[in-house]
Motif scaffolding. Structure first.
Motif, PDB file in Angstrom:
ATOM      1  N   TYR A   1     -31.914   6.939   9.992  1.00 66.16           N
ATOM      2  CA  TYR A   1     -31.124   8.172   9.970  1.00 66.16           C
ATOM      3  C   TYR A   1     -29.723   7.962   9.401  1.00 66.16           C
ATOM      4  CZ  TYR A   1     -34.780   9.926  13.043  1.00 66.16           C
ATOM      5  OH  TYR A   1     -35.984  10.293  13.558  1.00 66.16           O
TER       6      TYR A   1
ATOM      7  N   ILE B   1     -25.835   8.723  13.300  1.00 60.86           N
ATOM      8  CA  ILE B   1     -26.941   9.158  14.143  1.00 60.86           C
ATOM      9  C   ILE B   1     -27.709   7.962  14.663  1.00 60.86           C
ATOM     10  CG2 ILE B   1     -28.497   9.474  12.168  1.00 60.86           C
ATOM     11  CD1 ILE B   1     -28.536  11.531  15.387  1.00 60.86           C
TER      12      ILE B   1
ATOM     13  N   HIS C   1     -26.150   6.977  17.847  1.00 58.88           N
ATOM     14  CA  HIS C   1     -26.410   8.006  18.835  1.00 58.88           C
ATOM     15  C   HIS C   1     -27.860   7.940  19.305  1.00 58.88           C
ATOM     16  CE1 HIS C   1     -26.448  12.647  19.617  1.00 58.88           C
ATOM     17  NE2 HIS C   1     -26.706  11.956  20.689  1.00 58.88           N
TER      18      HIS C   1
ATOM     19  N   ILE D   1     -33.876  12.891  20.049  1.00 56.22           N
ATOM     20  CA  ILE D   1     -34.483  12.007  19.043  1.00 56.22           C
ATOM     21  C   ILE D   1     -34.619  10.603  19.636  1.00 56.22           C
ATOM     22  CG2 ILE D   1     -34.177  10.875  16.801  1.00 56.22           C
ATOM     23  CD1 ILE D   1     -32.697  13.332  15.813  1.00 56.22           C
TER      24      ILE D   1
ATOM     25  N   ILE E   1     -40.728  16.070   9.879  1.00 57.49           N
ATOM     26  CA  ILE E   1     -40.019  17.304   9.502  1.00 57.49           C
ATOM     27  C   ILE E   1     -38.517  17.051   9.343  1.00 57.49           C
ATOM     28  CG2 ILE E   1     -41.699  18.971  10.358  1.00 57.49           C
ATOM     29  CD1 ILE E   1     -38.741  18.480  12.509  1.00 57.49           C
ATOM     30  N   GLN E   2     -38.111  15.807   9.414  1.00 54.31           N
ATOM     31  CA  GLN E   2     -36.701  15.492   9.193  1.00 54.31           C
ATOM     32  C   GLN E   2     -36.469  15.073   7.746  1.00 54.31           C
ATOM     33  OE1 GLN E   2     -36.255  12.644  12.436  1.00 54.31           O
ATOM     34  NE2 GLN E   2     -35.091  14.164  13.593  1.00 54.31           N
ATOM     35  N   ASP E   3     -35.203  14.952   7.387  1.00 52.66           N
ATOM     36  CA  ASP E   3     -34.882  14.594   5.998  1.00 52.66           C
ATOM     37  C   ASP E   3     -35.153  13.120   5.734  1.00 52.66           C
ATOM     38  OD1 ASP E   3     -34.221  16.709   4.412  1.00 52.66           O
ATOM     39  OD2 ASP E   3     -32.162  16.859   5.161  1.00 52.66           O
TER      40      ASP E   3
ATOM     41  N   TYR F   1     -27.982  19.578  14.957  1.00 52.41           N
ATOM     42  CA  TYR F   1     -27.571  18.174  14.874  1.00 52.41           C
ATOM     43  C   TYR F   1     -28.503  17.295  15.708  1.00 52.41           C
ATOM     44  CZ  TYR F   1     -25.033  13.858  15.580  1.00 52.41           C
ATOM     45  OH  TYR F   1     -24.707  12.529  15.645  1.00 52.41           O
TER      46      TYR F   1
ATOM     47  N   SER G   1     -31.852  17.145  13.843  1.00 54.30           N
ATOM     48  CA  SER G   1     -31.926  16.673  12.456  1.00 54.30           C
ATOM     49  C   SER G   1     -31.195  15.351  12.251  1.00 54.30           C
ATOM     50  CB  SER G   1     -31.296  17.710  11.513  1.00 54.30           C
ATOM     51  OG  SER G   1     -29.885  17.751  11.683  1.00 54.30           O
ATOM     52  N   GLY G   2     -30.147  15.133  13.038  1.00 50.89           N
ATOM     53  CA  GLY G   2     -29.344  13.935  12.832  1.00 50.89           C
ATOM     54  C   GLY G   2     -28.402  14.053  11.653  1.00 50.89           C
ATOM     55  N   ASP G   3     -28.302  15.231  11.047  1.00 50.72           N
ATOM     56  CA  ASP G   3     -27.421  15.418   9.898  1.00 50.72           C
ATOM     57  C   ASP G   3     -25.987  15.615  10.409  1.00 50.72           C
ATOM     58  OD1 ASP G   3     -25.948  16.363   7.756  1.00 50.72           O
ATOM     59  OD2 ASP G   3     -27.576  17.574   6.946  1.00 50.72           O
TER      60      ASP G   3
END
Lengths: 155, 532
Positions: free
Chosen positions: A19, A23, A26, A38, A75-77, B101, B104-106
């Motif tokens: 990530y 993140i 975190h 997550i 579904i995440q980037d 956030y 997504s972690g963005d």
């Protein structure tokens, strides 16, 4: 800390690293499941996978754990490589932390884990199409109900 | 091995400069642009065919001037906007409170970081330090890339206001999002899923574009179904002048499922207590997608509610289960289209309760109304008819944080259902997690982003499913009812979604009703649950 617990923590760090810096910290370190969903999802399912890696390699348990992880990562980037590729980081972690596994086909086990991860990733992507269709059907739910009613069929 | 966790994470900032505005529009993570016809219907500027993935967004030649003048105008008009641009100290209290956030972690979805996308432009053009020192003072030029970045991130905010609960300065990030969307609309940058329903509402009366005859057909079908379920003829009056109460609901209640079962519940309740009410084919929409676009559009769409109340000569207005509808009605309607001095203080004709909280708007939420009936023992419920359900309650953001409606839905649910369990404290009530699909994001092209944003909510539902076997998520928002089923199917399979008044309708013991064989969905009740 036991060897499986250490492996699980290291693997979590590798999975979270996909990530990016902020993140990753975190996701890997905050343990509140509702402030860090997550990290919570990764932590609990990677721990289950490590148990299988050192244990019976039960296919159903492996699939169930990857189903939750891949629901998130698909579904995440993240590219497919990043979403699934972390599985292979287990090779180096296991070699370093559990050299006593040399008698076991650790690479073969990791290959089986990776195949399960890919399978679950694809299943999640396929479910997206199904979700969209069902949502569209619900959006005209009353019209469909009326049509079924006029045909005498259950709605 | 020592006891210390062996985590070895490279602690570094995300790659690149946060001021780099370039974003990648990946399929599944953004909403489609408004087609020209939507903007023409609404008389909005710069109608043209475009998509966010286009290199050239065909902005007006003087787009920069329009945006900066738009900012200047709003900074002068809205003290809150100016304050929100100035006072943030980037303390980070809001950082991990945004569902986008968390899912997504963005980093740009941390509320302060998202707001920084416009604050940096504000500094550049509206502060001395920004003009003199530029990037050293956290200022950025307004470029086309910044416009694209605004579109990407401010259409990821659902205006849920969870972050504002935690902000020590009380900054309402939702209002920042609203301003940015309004600015973007000045240059023709908006989304189809917002402007199409808004256009339908403006031309036909409701988001779905249902013409009056189809509206009537739908309600007559509900009457037929209610006859099958209860054996009673439950009339749904339309456009009846002189009724005491005008009932306004979101259009999904009479067109989509599971919303429709909530409609059945309302109508059963009104019949049972003999409420003198009418619905309106003109004010056939309580929701207001103008809220997600601009103040002007919100005001235009909202105007029909008071206009219709006046035309029909009702005394007060009752509103159905909806989310953003109540944000508009509770917080803005009175000043936008009021004062409603032609209406009376709402008083329950059954209990005599004066709804003084609605003294100004003259509009009462159906959950307040029903909770009051239950409190005074005016209706009888058989909660065992809902025994197949183990229920939890999702506080929809707008009624919960926007109007403080926290207790009433729970009061109804606890009496209509025998099995009710709350989700963890920091995920409900004013701390509730958004569904991830509000504020115009609930379209299917944006599905992946919605699933990210909805993950924290789903994660809390999964917790009560594992702890208590929860199989039904109750809510009072039309967008929730449209999108939470998708969220549940993806993250927590086996959990259905229902409105509070669907469960009330299941449990409601009606005078003269036949023996109930089914619930409101037409599903057979288990034999031991068949009740006279």
């Amino acid at each position: 800390m036991s060897v499986p617990a250490t492996v699980a923590e290291r693997w979590l760090a590798a999975a979270a690293a996909a990530y990016g810096g902020l993140i990753a910290e975190h996701a890997a370190t905050w343990r509140d499941p509702f402030r860090n969903p997550i990290g919570h999802t990764l932590r609990r399912n990677l721990a289950a996978l490590v148990r299988e890696f050192f244990g019976a390699m039960d296919e159903a348990s492996i699939d169930a754990a990857f189903a939750e992880i891949m629901a998130l990562r698909s579904i995440q980037d993240l590219s497919v490589e990043r979403a699934v590729g972390f599985v292979f980081t287990l090779r180096d972690i296991a070699r370093e932390q559990a050299p006593q596994m040399q008698g076991v086909d650790a690479d073969g086990r990791i290959d089986r884990l990776a195949l399960s991860a890919f399978r679950q990733y694809l299943a999640c992507r396929e479910r997206l199409a199904e979700l969209k269709l069902n949502e569209q059907l619900r959006a005209i739910g009353v019209a469909r109900r009326r049509a079924a009613h006029s045909r005498g069929a259950p709605a | 091995m020592a006891d210390k966790p062996a985590i070895d994470i490279e602690l570094k900032a995300p790659k690149g400069d946060w001021r780099d505005a370039r974003v990648e529009f990946r399929k599944g993570t953004f909403s489609n642009a408004s087609p020209p016809k939507d903007l023409v219907h609404l008389g909005l500027p710069n109608p043209r065919k475009w998509q966010p993935t286009d290199l050239d967004w065909q902005l007006p030649p003087d787009w920069k001037r329009i945006l900066l003048e738009g900012m200047k105008d709003r900074l002068a008009r809205y003290r809150s906007f100016r304050l929100f641009m100035d006072v943030c100290v980037r303390c980070g209290a809001c950082a991990d409170k945004c569902h986008f956030y968390l899912g997504s972690g963005d980093p740009k979805n941390m509320p302060f970081a998202r707001a920084e996308l416009i604050r940096s432009v504000y500094r550049r053009y509206f502060t001395l330090s920004g003009r003199l020192f530029g990037s050293l003072a956290g200022a950025r030029e307004l470029t086309e890339d910044v416009v694209k970045e605004w579109f990407y991130y401010f259409y990821q905010c659902t205006e849920c206001r969870r972050c504002s609960i935690y902000c020590p300065f009380g900054i309402d990030t939702a209002e920042i999002t609203m301003i940015v969307r309004e600015l973007l609309s000045l240059i023709g940058v908006s989304t189809h899923w917002i402007t199409e329903p808004a256009g339908n509402c403006y031309r036909v009366g409701n988001h779905l574009g249902i013409a009056p005859h189809a509206f009537k057909d739908s309600l007559e079908f509900a009457r037929d179904e209610l006859r099958d379920i209860t054996g009673l003829d439950i009339e749904i009056p339309i456009n009846r002048k002189g009724a005491e109460v005008l009932f306004v609901m979101p259009s999904a209640d009479y067109f989509a499922t599971p919303h429709y079962y909530t409609l059945l519940g309302y109508m059963m309740l009104f019949h049972e207590i003999g409420l003198d009410f009418t619905v309106s084919a003109y004010a056939s929409e309580g929701g207001n997608f103008g809220l997600f676009h601009s103040n002007d559009l919100m005001k235009r769409l909202n105007a029909k509610i008071y206009a219709e109340a006046k035309r029909l000569g009702v005394k007060w207005i009752l509103g159905g289960e909806c989310g953003h509808m109540w944000r508009v009605l509770h917080q803005y309607m009175d000043t936008m289209n009021g004062p409603a001095d032609f209406l009376e203080m709402p008083v329950s004709p059954v209990t005599g309760t004066r709804f003084e909280n609605a003294a100004s708007t003259k509009m009462v939420h159906v959950c307040e109304f029903t909770a009051d009936l239950l409190y005074h023992g005016k209706i009888k419920l058989d909660p065992s008819r809902n025994d197949e359900y183990v229920v939890t309650y999702h506080d929809s953001c707008n009624p919960a944080r926007g109007m403080g409606l926290l207790e009433e839905p729970r009061y109804v649910l606890r009496r209509a259902c025998n099995h009710f369990h709350e989700m963890p404290a920091k995920t409900i009530r004013e701390y509730t997690f958004c569904c991830g699909s509000g504020a115009g994001l609930g379209n299917d092209e944006n599905m992946e982003m919605r699933l990210r944003g909805g993950f924290p909510r789903a994660n809390a539902v999964r917790h009560v499913r594992e702890e208590h076997g929860v199989n039904l998520l109750a809510c009072i928002c039309a967008i929730d009812k449209a999108t939470l089923p998708t969220l549940m199917d993806y993250w927590v399979p086996g959990v259905q979604v229902a409105g509070v008044h669907e469960l009330l309708g299941n449990a409601l013991v009606m005078t003269g009703e036949k023996q109930r064989a089914t619930n409101l969905r037409g599903e057979p009740l288990a034999k031991e649950e068949v009740h006279a």
